[in-house]
Design an enzyme around this catalytic site. Structure first.
Site, short mmCIF file in Angstrom:
data_model
loop_
_atom_site.label_atom_id
_atom_site.label_comp_id
_atom_site.label_asym_id
_atom_site.label_seq_id
_atom_site.Cartn_x
_atom_site.Cartn_y
_atom_site.Cartn_z
N LYS A 116 38.10 38.08 95.85
CA LYS A 116 39.21 38.49 95.00
C LYS A 116 40.56 38.45 95.72
CE LYS A 116 36.59 41.18 91.63
NZ LYS A 116 35.33 40.53 91.96
N GLU A 200 45.82 47.40 93.40
CA GLU A 200 46.75 46.75 92.48
C GLU A 200 47.16 47.73 91.39
OE1 GLU A 200 44.58 43.37 91.06
OE2 GLU A 200 43.54 44.48 89.49
N ASN A 235 33.08 49.06 82.47
CA ASN A 235 33.62 47.79 82.95
C ASN A 235 32.73 46.59 82.63
OD1 ASN A 235 36.06 48.80 84.29
ND2 ASN A 235 34.63 49.79 85.69
N GLU A 275 40.38 35.00 84.26
CA GLU A 275 40.51 36.27 83.56
C GLU A 275 41.87 36.90 83.83
OE1 GLU A 275 37.22 38.87 84.12
OE2 GLU A 275 35.77 37.39 83.43
N GLU A 288 40.91 37.60 87.96
CA GLU A 288 39.96 36.89 88.81
C GLU A 288 39.52 35.63 88.09
OE1 GLU A 288 36.39 39.13 89.46
OE2 GLU A 288 36.19 39.69 87.37
N ASN A 290 36.01 33.40 87.30
CA ASN A 290 34.55 33.32 87.34
C ASN A 290 34.15 31.85 87.37
OD1 ASN A 290 33.78 36.12 87.26
ND2 ASN A 290 34.57 36.14 85.18
N PHE A 348 23.55 55.52 76.30
CA PHE A 348 23.34 54.10 76.59
C PHE A 348 22.43 53.88 77.80
CE2 PHE A 348 27.32 54.33 74.27
CZ PHE A 348 27.18 53.32 73.34
#
Length: 665
Positions: A116, A200, A235, A275, A288, A290, A348
């Site tokens: 990253k 960030e 996320n 992204e 980032e 992918n 979940f």
């Protein structure tokens, strides 16, 4: 073109690749672990090769086993799918050295974008908008706090080698930063073997928007436009769509151009995704890249007509792209819902077991919408504790967004699963929400809309009508089949919803000349018209048309009535004569069993450890047991002080949901 490829993956993505390869006339080989020996992909492929035990670390992640399988089968190329070895530059280089084509980007691109920190440097050099932050070495908590104050809170702390939602925290203050920085470094070292961390700026109320790019080995790169992936939980993406409802043409063009510029900077030569995090004002910043096929690639395929798997294969074989940027246009709208084996009513938590029932919506044209269902399992298959709990990716396409959303709501109604917990009711709830339908999305959507978790939905008038009509019709069918001579037409339908008062509804039944069932509602100046009933005892789905609108409900008979689910609404219903309803109302409520002294397993899984022993004093908040399922460890803590009376499990034991692990005296 290749004559045979090996698929180094499993489940629905393996099935997806097989379908394209078969259409291209390419033979397929799949590898599989012990747990996957009977899955659909294994049966569909031309060849299947066993590569080891069920844990991925002993099978799908072992490069030697994959390369040996390629040699044994004579395959000329490997498609890695997503996850596992798909973004491993060492694996890509090894295949290259062995003379085996890697159906993905070149190793340099994977390496450059996989880190990253490095990827952000490439992005800045390529003129891509980047989030304000610090990419260099951070020496200590104090240094991290100093940088955070320069950037301005809130600040996101992220592991450089992170992924899958791991190694991420948001700090809103110096205290948060001091605690979070050390925690993320520790998580990163444990999960990725790399404790480098960067900071960030955290964008308030952000949206997650990504650009699909596609390149070949001749320097041609195009954008296949955008996807919105803002509906996330922990996320991880849950619902995706293409295009994004936020973007206008100018922003879409700018994002696409930046994504292509970044891909060009690393000589990208396959399918990949750039992204971005976007503000509600359409500002956007690089997140980032992918370097693989994305789970949500079907929505892009549906709006562009481009088969991304086919293009990856063609690029790996050295072919040039057969189209340019000007040939690509956005047509209509597509929505994807990820169907997971996880129980939304239990926070979940992952659910494992056998798919006792799996009714899927019919793929293809449904008039106002089209259905595509990418699934890797069938009725009777086992959902294993060793892998990601995804069952299917359900997609709908329509000319407009609202038609695609309404099509998804219907497709979810037509999806019926039994044997494992699943998130279909939750997905249905989102489709019904006005906020989602309006396109007002953000990555905090689920936290905002379901702050106390998912408890099911309360029915609006349409859902209430469906519950009443379904229960009354089922009762009528059963009464007729039993030969009841009373010919009764007046009933009381009692709706029992979790957390709500029982609702009695008086209903009078009659048939019209076309044999449709008319239901007059007591105390209301209206009647319901139920026609085209498709149900008989034993079926788990009830299909009918209510007031000219078709619907599907999930149904089951209970000892004294019916369990019915319509969309996100799940209720128990009883149908009584008026006199029986009077008597039932006098019955005392059954008291729930007292489980306050029990520690129960919240899900099926494997006991990793039991941290207490009989006679031990335990304080509230102390760890009692650890359960592992679907690659996740779940820590169970004591909710109150107490002394352990009994321990019913030990490390290594398999357990079912609600199994008692520990009992307090």
């Amino acid at each position: 073109m290749f004559s045979k490829i090996l698929i180094a993956n499993r489940g629905e993505i393996a099935v997806r690749i097989i379908k394209t390869a078969r259409r291209m006339g390419i033979q397929t080989v799949v590898v599989h672990s012990d747990a996957d020996a009977g899955l659909m992909a294994v049966e569909m492929a031309d060849e299947a090769i066993h590569i080891g035990p069920s844990p991925a670390a002993e099978s799908y992640l072992v490069q030697d086993k994959i390369v040996e399988a390629v040699r044994r089968s004579g395959a000329e190329a490997v498609h890695p799918g997503f996850g596992f070895l798909s973004e491993n530059p060492v694996f890509a280089r090894r295949l290259e050295a062995e003379g085996i084509a890697f159906i993905g980007p070149n190793p340099h691109a994977i390496e450059a974008m996989g880190d990253k920190i490095t990827s952000k440097k490439f992005a800045a050099e390529a003129g891509v908008s980047t989030v304000p932050g610090h990419m260099g070495l951070i020496e200590s908590n104090e240094h991290a706090i100093q940088i955070a104050n320069e950037i301005g809170y809130p600040v996101m702390i992220k592991a450089s080698a992170g992924g899958g939602g791991k190694g991420i925290r948001v700090a809103h203050s110096d205290a948060d930063m001091a605690e979070g920085f050390s925690a993320v470094k520790a998580e990163a070292l444990t999960a990725f073997g790399d404790d480098r961390v960067f900071l960030e700026k955290f964008i308030i109320d952000p949206r997650h928007i990504e650009i699909q790019v596609l390149g070949d080995k001749h320097g041609n790169i195009v954008s296949l436009f955008d996807r919105e992936c803002s509906i996330q939980r922990r996320n991880q993406k849950v619902i995706e769509e293409a295009p994004s409802p936020l973007l206008d043409d100018a922003t879409r063009k700018a994002m696409s151009e930046q994504a292509v510029a970044l891909a060009r900077a690393v000589n990208y030569d396959s399918a990949g995704t750039v992204e971005f995090v976007a503000g509600q004002d359409r500002s956007f910043f690089f997140l980032e890249m992918n370097t693989r096929l994305q789970v949500e690639h079907p929505v892009t395929e549906l709006i562009t007509g481009v088969d991304l798997v086919e293009q990856m294969i063609r690029s790996a074989a050295g072919e040039k792209l057969a189209f340019g940027q000007d040939d690509l246009k956005i047509k209509g709208w597509a929505i994807e819902s990820r169907i997971y084996a996880e129980d939304p009513y239990r926070g979940f938590l992952p659910s494992i077991g056998r798919l006792v029932r799996y009714d899927q919506p019919e793929e293809g044209d449904h008039g106002s919408y089209t259905v595509r269902n990418d699934s890797g399992v069938r009725e009777g298959d086992e959902i294993s504790m060793f892998y990601d709990p995804m069952i299917a990716k359900l997609n709908t396409w329509a000319p407009t967004r609202i038609e695609a959303v309404e099509g998804m709501a219907r497709a979810l109604e037509d999806t019926h699963l039994q044997g494992v917990g699943h998130n279909v009711p939750f997905l249905a709830a989102v489709m019904d929400q006005e906020r989602f339908r309006s396109g007002a999305l953000s990555t905090s959507y689920i936290k905002d809309e379901f702050p106390d978790g998912f408890k099911g939905a309360q029915p609006d008038r349409r859902r209430t009508d469906i519950l009443i009509a379904t229960a009354a019709a089922m009762n009528e069918i059963l009464t007729e089949q039993s030969g009841d001579p009373s010919d009764r037409t007046d009933w009381i339908v009692l709706i029992d919803l979790p957390g709500a008062e029982k609702q009695p509804h008086g209903v009078s039944l009659a048939y019209d000349d076309d044999e449709a069932l008319t239901l007059e509602l007591a105390g209301e100046d209206r009647a319901l018209m139920l026609s085209d009933i498709d149900w008989r005892p034993g079926l788990s789905q009830f299909r009918a048309v209510l007031d000219d609108v078709p619907y599907t409900a999930e149904v089951a008979r209970t000892a004294d009535g019916f369990a019915i689910r319509s969309g996100a609404v799940k209720a128990r219903l009883r149908v009584f004569t008026p006199r029986m309803a009077e008597l039932f109302a006098r019955l005392p409520e059954k008291q729930a069993a007292d489980t306050s002294k029990l520690i129960q397993s919240p899900m099926p899984g494997l006991v990793v450890s039991i941290a207490v022993a009989v006679g031990q004093e335990v304080k509230a908040g102390e760890t009692v047991a650890v359960i592992e399922a679907m690659k996740m460890q779940n820590i169970l803590k004591a909710e109150r002080d107490g002394v352990v009376k009994a321990v019913s499990a030990k490390a290594g034991d398999p357990v079912a949901a609600d199994d008692v692990l520990v009992e307090f005296g």
